[in-house]
Design an enzyme around this catalytic site. Structure first.
Site, PDB file in Angstrom:
ATOM      1  N   ASP A   1     -67.462 -25.214  -5.382  1.00  0.00           N
ATOM      2  CA  ASP A   1     -66.472 -26.279  -5.219  1.00  0.00           C
ATOM      3  C   ASP A   1     -65.291 -25.840  -4.347  1.00  0.00           C
ATOM      4  O   ASP A   1     -64.339 -26.596  -4.149  1.00  0.00           O
ATOM      5  CB  ASP A   1     -65.954 -26.756  -6.586  1.00  0.00           C
ATOM      6  CG  ASP A   1     -65.274 -25.641  -7.366  1.00  0.00           C
ATOM      7  OD1 ASP A   1     -65.199 -24.502  -6.845  1.00  0.00           O
ATOM      8  OD2 ASP A   1     -64.807 -25.899  -8.486  1.00  0.00           O
ATOM      9  N   GLY A   2     -65.329 -24.600  -3.835  1.00  0.00           N
ATOM     10  CA  GLY A   2     -64.263 -24.142  -2.945  1.00  0.00           C
ATOM     11  C   GLY A   2     -63.232 -23.250  -3.626  1.00  0.00           C
ATOM     12  O   GLY A   2     -62.398 -22.649  -2.956  1.00  0.00           O
ATOM     13  N   GLU A   3     -63.285 -23.169  -4.967  1.00  0.00           N
ATOM     14  CA  GLU A   3     -62.328 -22.294  -5.656  1.00  0.00           C
ATOM     15  C   GLU A   3     -62.557 -20.845  -5.262  1.00  0.00           C
ATOM     16  O   GLU A   3     -63.692 -20.425  -5.040  1.00  0.00           O
ATOM     17  CB  GLU A   3     -62.503 -22.402  -7.182  1.00  0.00           C
ATOM     18  CG  GLU A   3     -61.800 -23.573  -7.783  1.00  0.00           C
ATOM     19  CD  GLU A   3     -61.835 -23.538  -9.320  1.00  0.00           C
ATOM     20  OE1 GLU A   3     -62.122 -22.469  -9.889  1.00  0.00           O
ATOM     21  OE2 GLU A   3     -61.578 -24.590  -9.915  1.00  0.00           O
TER      22      GLU A   3
ATOM     23  N   ARG B   1     -42.244 -23.569   8.505  1.00  0.00           N
ATOM     24  CA  ARG B   1     -41.676 -24.635   9.350  1.00  0.00           C
ATOM     25  C   ARG B   1     -41.206 -25.818   8.524  1.00  0.00           C
ATOM     26  O   ARG B   1     -40.426 -26.635   8.984  1.00  0.00           O
ATOM     27  CB  ARG B   1     -42.710 -25.094  10.393  1.00  0.00           C
ATOM     28  CG  ARG B   1     -42.859 -24.097  11.529  1.00  0.00           C
ATOM     29  CD  ARG B   1     -43.817 -24.575  12.585  1.00  0.00           C
ATOM     30  NE  ARG B   1     -45.188 -24.633  12.120  1.00  0.00           N
ATOM     31  CZ  ARG B   1     -46.210 -25.057  12.850  1.00  0.00           C
ATOM     32  NH1 ARG B   1     -46.004 -25.490  14.083  1.00  0.00           N
ATOM     33  NH2 ARG B   1     -47.427 -25.048  12.377  1.00  0.00           N
TER      34      ARG B   1
ATOM     35  N   HIS C   1     -40.372 -18.170  10.822  1.00  0.00           N
ATOM     36  CA  HIS C   1     -39.888 -19.311  11.609  1.00  0.00           C
ATOM     37  C   HIS C   1     -38.451 -19.664  11.271  1.00  0.00           C
ATOM     38  O   HIS C   1     -37.673 -20.042  12.135  1.00  0.00           O
ATOM     39  CB  HIS C   1     -40.798 -20.523  11.388  1.00  0.00           C
ATOM     40  CG  HIS C   1     -40.297 -21.718  12.135  1.00  0.00           C
ATOM     41  ND1 HIS C   1     -40.384 -21.807  13.502  1.00  0.00           N
ATOM     42  CD2 HIS C   1     -39.662 -22.829  11.722  1.00  0.00           C
ATOM     43  CE1 HIS C   1     -39.835 -22.942  13.899  1.00  0.00           C
ATOM     44  NE2 HIS C   1     -39.390 -23.575  12.839  1.00  0.00           N
TER      45      HIS C   1
ATOM     46  N   ASP D   1     -37.545 -24.177  23.005  1.00  0.00           N
ATOM     47  CA  ASP D   1     -36.807 -25.227  22.277  1.00  0.00           C
ATOM     48  C   ASP D   1     -35.527 -24.616  21.720  1.00  0.00           C
ATOM     49  O   ASP D   1     -35.318 -23.399  21.799  1.00  0.00           O
ATOM     50  CB  ASP D   1     -37.662 -25.873  21.168  1.00  0.00           C
ATOM     51  CG  ASP D   1     -38.258 -24.862  20.203  1.00  0.00           C
ATOM     52  OD1 ASP D   1     -37.608 -23.838  19.942  1.00  0.00           O
ATOM     53  OD2 ASP D   1     -39.385 -25.101  19.712  1.00  0.00           O
TER      54      ASP D   1
ATOM     55  N   LYS E   1     -36.690 -29.859  23.853  1.00  0.00           N
ATOM     56  CA  LYS E   1     -38.042 -30.308  23.498  1.00  0.00           C
ATOM     57  C   LYS E   1     -37.966 -31.362  22.396  1.00  0.00           C
ATOM     58  O   LYS E   1     -37.118 -31.266  21.512  1.00  0.00           O
ATOM     59  CB  LYS E   1     -38.835 -29.082  23.021  1.00  0.00           C
ATOM     60  CG  LYS E   1     -40.076 -29.357  22.210  1.00  0.00           C
ATOM     61  CD  LYS E   1     -40.725 -28.057  21.733  1.00  0.00           C
ATOM     62  CE  LYS E   1     -40.898 -28.040  20.230  1.00  0.00           C
ATOM     63  NZ  LYS E   1     -41.575 -26.843  19.709  1.00  0.00           N
TER      64      LYS E   1
ATOM     65  N   ARG F   1     -40.579 -33.170  19.581  1.00  0.00           N
ATOM     66  CA  ARG F   1     -41.947 -33.175  19.052  1.00  0.00           C
ATOM     67  C   ARG F   1     -42.385 -34.619  18.830  1.00  0.00           C
ATOM     68  O   ARG F   1     -41.713 -35.381  18.150  1.00  0.00           O
ATOM     69  CB  ARG F   1     -42.026 -32.368  17.750  1.00  0.00           C
ATOM     70  CG  ARG F   1     -43.419 -32.302  17.188  1.00  0.00           C
ATOM     71  CD  ARG F   1     -43.601 -31.192  16.179  1.00  0.00           C
ATOM     72  NE  ARG F   1     -43.680 -29.855  16.756  1.00  0.00           N
ATOM     73  CZ  ARG F   1     -44.732 -29.363  17.403  1.00  0.00           C
ATOM     74  NH1 ARG F   1     -45.815 -30.099  17.580  1.00  0.00           N
ATOM     75  NH2 ARG F   1     -44.722 -28.135  17.887  1.00  0.00           N
TER      76      ARG F   1
ATOM     77  N   ASP G   1     -41.583 -17.259  22.022  1.00  0.00           N
ATOM     78  CA  ASP G   1     -41.520 -18.137  20.846  1.00  0.00           C
ATOM     79  C   ASP G   1     -41.907 -17.320  19.621  1.00  0.00           C
ATOM     80  O   ASP G   1     -42.485 -16.232  19.754  1.00  0.00           O
ATOM     81  CB  ASP G   1     -42.466 -19.340  21.028  1.00  0.00           C
ATOM     82  CG  ASP G   1     -41.978 -20.568  20.271  1.00  0.00           C
ATOM     83  OD1 ASP G   1     -41.070 -20.442  19.419  1.00  0.00           O
ATOM     84  OD2 ASP G   1     -42.507 -21.671  20.522  1.00  0.00           O
TER      85      ASP G   1
HETATM   86  C1  R5P Z   1     -41.445 -24.711  16.523  1.00  0.00           C
HETATM   87  O1  R5P Z   1     -40.282 -24.919  16.249  1.00  0.00           O
HETATM   88  C2  R5P Z   1     -42.041 -23.336  16.658  1.00  0.00           C
HETATM   89  O2  R5P Z   1     -41.077 -22.370  16.968  1.00  0.00           O
HETATM   90  C3  R5P Z   1     -43.113 -23.341  17.722  1.00  0.00           C
HETATM   91  O3  R5P Z   1     -42.529 -23.680  18.968  1.00  0.00           O
HETATM   92  C4  R5P Z   1     -44.174 -24.356  17.398  1.00  0.00           C
HETATM   93  O4  R5P Z   1     -44.493 -24.292  16.048  1.00  0.00           O
HETATM   94  C5  R5P Z   1     -45.403 -24.100  18.216  1.00  0.00           C
HETATM   95  O5  R5P Z   1     -46.359 -25.057  17.850  1.00  0.00           O
HETATM   96  P1  R5P Z   1     -47.364 -25.646  18.919  1.00  0.00           P
HETATM   97  O6  R5P Z   1     -48.022 -24.474  19.572  1.00  0.00           O
HETATM   98  O7  R5P Z   1     -48.306 -26.477  18.101  1.00  0.00           O
HETATM   99  O8  R5P Z   1     -46.565 -26.472  19.870  1.00  0.00           O
END
Ligand code: R5P
Length: 311
Positions: A36-38, A94, A128, A167, A190, A192, A216
């Site tokens: 079942d994935g457990e 995040r 992050h 960003d 940037k 999203r 990043d």
């Molecule tokens: C966002 O704030 C993070 O620092 C990355 O820029 C982001 O998570 C990267 O995600 P993706 O590659 O899907 O754009």
């Protein structure tokens, strides 16, 4: 207390590099998966030991997270003297705030779960969110791979090179790279659009005719890097773009997206498994030496200030 390294299934190669660097035998253990994935991880012989559980929570994030929680619990119930979770990539970081009504704060929920499972301490690498520690009831050591990656980037530095934050959230990170490399930093505005698509709207700073290094904390679907590189080129940046990130998740269509870009170098760490076998010319700057150094010092109760992201 003897030092022991327990590895989940998320990145056994990294755990084994860390164990070798420390001269420690990785703990015997296995993970059963039920129909079942457990998951049911089993660890043997940890009574009284100082156990470091290596398990980044990369894709599939939730499976790796549950495995981490169960491993911590197994060590605790097995009588470990101290349990440290080594989670170089910390999934759900995040989700550190609610961007709209009805959402959860995933980072906080996961933090509570890791502490409740029985970890005494958490070690992460370039998380992050800088505010991660505040979500935890246990100490969090946020290490950084930036000096090692910057070192790998040194051969690319020319007097006109510019470091680019893709960003606003990456500005501090870009400033750290810029200061280590002796370069100026610029940033991109940037927006999203959704989980896989972003709009890179404006470069704030001069990139015309210049080589660029885009930095990043992580590459997930590659949407951020793709949009940033295209915007840099539209703004006259030189064609040979270098990209560096601590965590290479390479989710969804990331490989195809990045393969289409004119990248001269793509540098990531081995915080997540499988980066060496991607169909992309990725260069890997290993975090195993950093983790081994940290684990050794934590085991001996020595300071690690010089290894931390804020240092
Ligand atoms: C966002 O704030 C993070 O620092 C990355 O820029 C982001 O998570 C990267 O995600 P993706 O590659 O899907 O754009």
């Amino acid at each position: 207390m003897s030092l022991r390294i327990a590895s989940g299934t998320a990145n056994r190669a990294l755990a084994s590099k860390v164990s070798s660097a420390l001269g420690a035998d990785p703990l015997a253990g296995e993970v059963e998966r039920f129909p079942d994935g457990e998951l049911r991880p089993v660890v043997h012989g940890v009574r009284g030991d100082d156990v470091f559980v290596v398990q980044p929570t990369g894709p599939p994030v939730s499976d790796h997270l549950v495995e981490l929680l169960l491993l911590i619990d197994a060590c605790r119930r097995g009588g470990a003297g101290r349990v440290t979770a080594i989670v170089p990539y910390f999934g759900y970081a995040r989700q550190d705030r609610r961007s709209r009504d009805g959402q959860a704060i995933g980072a906080r929920v996961v933090a509570t779960a890791v502490a409740s499972a029985g970890a005494d301490r958490l070690v992460v690498v370039d998380p992050h969110t800088a505010g991660l520690e505040a979500m935890f009831a246990i100490p969090v050591e946020a290490l950084t791979a930036v000096p090692a990656i910057a070192n790998a980037l040194l051969p690319d530095v020319t007097p006109d090179t510019v470091v680019v934050a893709p960003d606003l959230g990456a500005v501090k990170l870009a400033e750290r790279y810029a200061s280590l490399l002796g370069l100026p930093a610029v940033f991109v505005r940037k927006t999203r659009v959704n989980g896989t698509t972003v709009r890179a709207e404006e470069v704030v700073g001069q990139v015309d005719g210049r080589p660029t290094i885009v930095v990043d904390d992580m590459i997930s679907t590659g949407g951020t890097i793709e949009a940033t590189v295209r915007l840099l080129l539209d703004n006259g940046a030189r064609l040979d773009v270098v990209v560096a990130a601590t965590h290479g998740l390479f989710a969804g269509e990331a490989v195809e997206r990045l393969a289409r870009l004119p990248l001269r170098r793509l540098v990531v760490t081995d915080s997540l498994g499988g980066v060496e076998s991607l169909a992309l010319p990725v260069e890997v700057s290993s975090i195993a030496p950093l983790l081994a150094l940290t684990i050794g010092r934590l085991h001996r109760d020595e300071p690690i200030d010089d290894l931390l992201a804020g240092a």
